[in-house]
Design an enzyme around this catalytic site. Structure first.
Site: not given
Length: 251
Positions: A131, A144
């Protein structure tokens, strides 16, 4: 050419299945939701195998690879993952540990097992879905962001090791920004920025993987961010990230 895709039941995993099917790849679709996998398999114009598994469980992860390994397996896409929004002081520990098991341990296990087999044969592709979060500190989604940093750095390090071996095995990391998928619903957020089209990101990911790219960053905005971050200290990046994260409302 056979490809394994984890987290294939929705979002990027689903779209990457279509992108690979168009190239004539045989697919192994893996996720927890077997019914959705079978529905997807029925839509795809290629040979599909469905394996329902929870890759956050180490034993299931190892069994999954044992079931799919073979000379015809040439692509592994580690797409399964999820996020969790909230201050680190308040977020649920058990949920965070499940996230670490899914976003890190499963990726580590499947990458390790696949690259060992691929290196012996001298060919193969591994695409790890990281990401844009992997480039930054991530207040309000601390765990995360940290998991995606792990995925990105592991991939980059492995790629360099393979280069020194003169190996033809290609390992790459996909680092998108917000994408229109179920991610925000699972994480309990709504994005402050408009998400990219999942089909577009999936196609760019597959094209980049076959082109041998190390890091794939879809979208001009995210490409600009990855360049701009080099000109700011981490403390400032953390403050900026907090500002944008704070705009995300809990659903």
């Amino acid at each position: 050419m056979k490809a394994l895709i984890t987290g294939a039941s929705s979002g990027l995993g689903r779209e990457m299945a279509f992108a690979l099917a168009e190239r004539g790849c045989e697919l192994v679709l893996c996720a927890r939701r077997e019914e959705r996998l079978r529905e997807l398999a029925a839509e795809l114009p290629t040979v599909c195998h469905v394996i329902a598994a929870d890759v956050s469980d180490e034993e299931e992860c190892r069994l999954l690879y044992s079931a799919v390994r073979g000379d015809d397996l040439e692509i592994v896409i580690n797409n399964a993952g999820f996020g969790l929004f909230g201050e680190f002081l308040d977020t649920d520990l058990d949920e965070e540990l499940r996230m670490i098991d899914t976003n890190i341990r499963a990726v580590h296990i499947l990458t390790k097992l696949a690259v060992q087999d691929f290196a012996k044969r001298g060919h193969g592709y591994i695409l790890n879905v990281a990401s844009s979060a992997g480039f930054l500190p991530g207040p309000l989604m601390a765990t995360y962001y940290a998991t995606k940093n792990y995925v990105l750095r592991l991939t980059q390090a492995l790629r360099e090791e393979l280069r020194h071996r003169n190996s033809a095995v290609k390992v790459c990391a996909l680092c998108p920004g917000p994408v229109d998928t179920e991610f925000n619903k699972v994480a309990g957020v709504r994005f402050a920025l408009n998400g990219l089209d999942a089909k577009r990101v999936a196609r760019e990911a597959v094209d980049g993987m076959f082109a041998g790219k190390t890091v794939i960053v879809p979208g001009l905005a995210m490409k600009a961010m990855t360049v701009a971050r080099h000109f700011a200290p981490d403390s400032l990046l953390a403050r900026i990230t907090y500002h944008f994260q704070h705009k995300k409302g809990v659903k």
